[in-house]
Enzyme design. Structure first.
Site, PDB file in Angstrom:
ATOM      1  N   ASP A  98      48.380  37.013  43.887  1.00  0.00           N
ATOM      2  CA  ASP A  98      49.167  38.196  44.683  1.00  0.00           C
ATOM      3  C   ASP A  98      48.392  39.458  44.728  1.00  0.00           C
ATOM      4  O   ASP A  98      47.258  39.556  43.801  1.00  0.00           O
ATOM      5  CB  ASP A  98      50.495  38.413  43.861  1.00  0.00           C
ATOM      6  CG  ASP A  98      51.083  39.655  44.358  1.00  0.00           C
ATOM      7  OD1 ASP A  98      51.528  39.533  45.802  1.00  0.00           O
ATOM      8  OD2 ASP A  98      51.429  40.304  43.838  1.00  0.00           O
ATOM      9  N   LEU A  99      48.478  40.442  45.394  1.00  0.00           N
ATOM     10  CA  LEU A  99      47.664  41.662  45.593  1.00  0.00           C
ATOM     11  C   LEU A  99      48.542  42.781  45.227  1.00  0.00           C
ATOM     12  O   LEU A  99      47.944  43.258  43.999  1.00  0.00           O
ATOM     13  CB  LEU A  99      47.369  41.903  47.045  1.00  0.00           C
ATOM     14  CG  LEU A  99      46.416  40.720  47.724  1.00  0.00           C
ATOM     15  CD1 LEU A  99      46.275  40.945  49.080  1.00  0.00           C
ATOM     16  CD2 LEU A  99      45.202  40.712  46.797  1.00  0.00           C
ATOM     17  N   ASP A 100      49.434  43.340  45.819  1.00  0.00           N
ATOM     18  CA  ASP A 100      50.062  44.604  45.417  1.00  0.00           C
ATOM     19  C   ASP A 100      50.955  44.261  44.022  1.00  0.00           C
ATOM     20  O   ASP A 100      51.669  43.295  43.822  1.00  0.00           O
ATOM     21  CB  ASP A 100      51.267  44.831  46.387  1.00  0.00           C
ATOM     22  CG  ASP A 100      50.800  45.333  47.730  1.00  0.00           C
ATOM     23  OD1 ASP A 100      49.753  45.857  47.896  1.00  0.00           O
ATOM     24  OD2 ASP A 100      51.575  45.255  48.834  1.00  0.00           O
ATOM     25  N   ASP A 141      52.609  39.154  39.763  1.00  0.00           N
ATOM     26  CA  ASP A 141      53.451  40.083  38.933  1.00  0.00           C
ATOM     27  C   ASP A 141      54.787  40.041  39.155  1.00  0.00           C
ATOM     28  O   ASP A 141      55.713  40.399  38.087  1.00  0.00           O
ATOM     29  CB  ASP A 141      53.023  41.584  39.233  1.00  0.00           C
ATOM     30  CG  ASP A 141      53.700  41.865  40.640  1.00  0.00           C
ATOM     31  OD1 ASP A 141      54.820  42.685  40.437  1.00  0.00           O
ATOM     32  OD2 ASP A 141      53.013  41.400  41.464  1.00  0.00           O
TER      33      ASP A 141
END
Length: 248
Positions: A30-32, A200
């Site tokens: 994931d990124l954000d 996250d």
């Protein structure tokens, strides 16, 4: 005297499966809020947008005079256009257009206004250990970004770490749908059970990856309890650095 009745007990949480590092042939991540905190970035981009509106669409800036009001009309657009739920860029662009229309300004200003917002949204501040983690992972595995957001890893300057980047806006479905996870496996040229997904969000990332047949590591920096009754992820860590230690 009536005997006390036994009290119902909460169902026992399923035990976490064992992480099998030998099975890992690719990483999806994931990124954000996994590689950078997203809300400081969005808040700053909204401030830049509001300043631009003040100079180019003053009626809109007066009607939507705070970042909170800009965010409120963006959230209103979620209800008005649920078909855009997977495309955060389109949601933001159309929310700006709606604000301009309601204020009596030119709706076409939504395009340059969004472009400015999006450029600022790309100016993320990575977590201190993000570069080292991505270097560690990409030296060992093909890495695929899987995001419900609209971040562009190449514009951010980290594209060289990734084999591929899949966003919900381009793919057409969002996490936790198994199809976007399976697309990441295909991009890495491996099978889903050979992918370790890292993220996250307990539901969108960890549970979604598990349901897609992948191994999962949940980055839980706030030490939240696992929120579901079903099987927890293969591992939970509090940082990207801890992820590297887990895989070393």
């Amino acid at each position: 005297m009536t005997a006390p009745q036994p009290q119902p007990t909460a169902p026992a949480l399923a035990s976490a499966p064992q992480l099998d590092t030998a099975r890992i042939r690719a990483i999806s991540i994931d990124l954000d809020d996994t590689l950078w905190p997203i809300w400081p970035t969005i808040t700053r981009a909204e401030r830049v947008l509001l300043d631009w509106l003040t100079h180019h669409a003053p009626a809109t800036a007066a009607l939507f005079s705070s970042t909170e009001s800009l965010r409120a009309i963006r959230n209103q657009m979620v209800a008005l256009r649920p078909d855009l739920l997977h495309d955060l860029s389109a949601l933001r662009r159309e929310s700006i257009r709606l604000a301009l229309t309601q204020a009596g300004d030119e709706p076409a200003l939504a395009e340059p206004a969004f472009d400015l917002f999006f450029a600022e949204r790309m100016r993320v501040e990575l977590f201190d250990d993000a570069h080292d983690t991505l270097a560690f992972l990409s030296a060992r595995y093909p890495v695929v970004a899987v995001s419900n957001g609209n971040a562009d890893v190449h514009r951010i300057g980290i594209g060289h770490y990734f084999r591929h980047s899949i966003s919900a806006s381009e793919f057409g479905v969002a996490k936790p749908d198994a199809r976007i996870f399976h697309a990441a496996a295909t991009a890495a040229d491996v099978l889903p059970h050979e992918v370790l997904h890292v993220g996250d969000d307990a539901t969108l990332d960890a549970q979604g990856a598990l349901n897609a047949g992948m191994q999962a590591v949940w980055i839980n920096s706030a030490n939240h309890p696992w929120p579901h009754d079903d099987t927890p992820p293969h591992a939970t860590v509090d940082s990207l650095t801890a992820l590297c230690r887990l895989l070393a």
